[in-house]
Design an enzyme around this catalytic site. Structure first.
Site, PDB file in Angstrom:
ATOM      1  CB  CYS A 299       3.585  67.801 -46.624  1.00 46.84           C
ATOM      2  SG  CYS A 299       3.085  66.476 -45.512  1.00 46.84           S
ATOM      3  CG  MET A 300       6.313  64.066 -48.343  1.00 46.92           C
ATOM      4  SD  MET A 300       6.173  62.688 -47.183  1.00 46.92           S
ATOM      5  CE  MET A 300       4.639  61.919 -47.729  1.00 46.92           C
TER       6      MET A 300
END
Lengths: 243, 126
Positions: A138-139
């Site tokens: 995600c990041m």
């Protein structure tokens, strides 16, 4: 503009396993769908956990690595990709969807409150630009749901809409753990690239004490959205309240 | 925003194209725009019984997951498996190649509860 009444669930000191945290967020969603009252919940993860997006493939996870590092694995009801929790403060917001819900409008609405909270910590964050479909972590990519400082992501968020309510939850990076998503996601990922794409409050020289950050987030919501919070325990906040 | 006159609409932003006792279903132009870029569609299985207003599919867009509801009751008899590889068709052609499933209706009278184009436009534009 009339001051809105929201319910506030402060779960910073309440221990739950990873599945319990997701169940608590869904209970919040159901309660808002039932009574139309928005809610904000703040919590942390202990032990650390890797949360996967609703439709992320199971084989994105290196299960052996998660076991070895004592990381629980849980699936979120929301979209997006793998996110490591433990060094973060997590927020969950539930809102009535209205007859014509709009994903970006909800992200922008909540982002305004989060930016106000971070500003109280001396952090100037902006809404991230859209980079298209994300990889497994995600990041590592920024989407319209996220907040960045400079070019680096400091808060990632995701949503689910069910019935007449929306749940948005997200992770504010306080500090890095001794390991990260690149240790836990299968297939090999670039740790240096992940670190270059993200920044923690610690690295920004901002306060990292979870209570201090939580208080700033609550104050940011109250000021940016003109809210009056009623503090309730989870058991009440997760039950429909009318009036 | 496009609201074809020959379709029926649900208040949950699905459109319905009726052909005899069969209803082809997708999401509206308004819905695809409100969702943003669609990256995944979780399709129902053919043969699944659905009830009007019940959840029968899910869509992921911009890290957001949204339920898709059955506008009418019946049995799923066809699904658009092309969406497995090209979910973005929900954005590019919501009333055409972006259709999601076909229902063999058990009670076509349920269509009377759906909105016409003008009613749906009023719902989303106020």
């Amino acid at each position: 503009m009339t001051t809105q009444r929201w319910l506030l669930v402060d779960d910073l000191d309440r221990s739950r396993d990873a599945a319990g945290q997701m169940a608590a967020d869904l209970a919040l969603l159901d309660a808002t769908a039932a009574d139309g009252t928005p809610r904000l919940r703040l919590y942390r993860w202990d032990p650390p956990a890797l949360s996967l997006g609703r439709f992320q493939p199971d084989d994105d996870v290196d299960v052996d690595a998660c076991t070895r590092l004592g990381v629980q694995v849980v699936r979120r009801p929301t979209g997006g990709r793998a996110l490591l929790h433990g060094g973060d403060l997590t927020y969950a917001v539930t809102l009535p969807a209205g007859p014509a819900p709009n994903v970006d409008a909800t992200y922008t609405y909540v982002a305004g409150a989060l930016r106000a909270g971070l500003a109280r910590l001396g952090v100037t964050a902006e809404i991230a630009r859209h980079e298209g479909p994300a990889g497994a972590v995600c990041m590592a990519t920024q989407q319209g749901a996220d907040l960045r400082v400079g070019a680096r992501k400091v808060c990632g968020s995701a949503q689910v809409q069910r019935g007449s309510a929306v749940l948005q939850h997200g992770s504010i990076l306080l500090e890095r753990l001794a390991f990260d998503e690149t240790d836990l996601v299968a297939g090999g990922h670039d740790r240096a690239a992940l670190h270059a794409a993200t920044v923690t409050l610690a690295e920004l020289g901002a306060p990292t004490d979870p209570r201090t950050v939580a208080d700033a987030v609550v104050a940011g919501f109250a000021s940016a959205l003109d809210l009056d919070f009623t503090v309730v325990p989870t058991t009440l906040a997760s039950t429909s309240r009318r009036g | 925003m496009d609201y074809p006159e020959d379709l029926k609409y649900s208040s949950e932003h699905e459109w319905v194209a009726v052909d005899g006792t069969r209803a082809r279903v997708g999401i509206t132009d308004y819905a695809q725009d409100a969702l943003g870029d669609v990256v995944f569609v979780s399709l129902p299985a053919s043969g699944t019984a659905v009830t009007a207003g019940g959840t029968c599919a899910e869509v992921e867009s911009t890290k957001s997951v949204s339920d898709i509801y059955a506008p009418v009751s019946g049995t799923i008899v066809d699904v658009n498996t092309a969406l497995d590889d090209t979910p973005e068709q929900l954005n590019s052609d919501p009333y055409g190649s972006g259709w999601i499933f076909v229902v063999e209706m058990t009670d076509p009278g349920e269509l009377d509860a759906l909105l016409d184009a003008a009613g749906y436009r009023s719902l989303v534009e106020g």
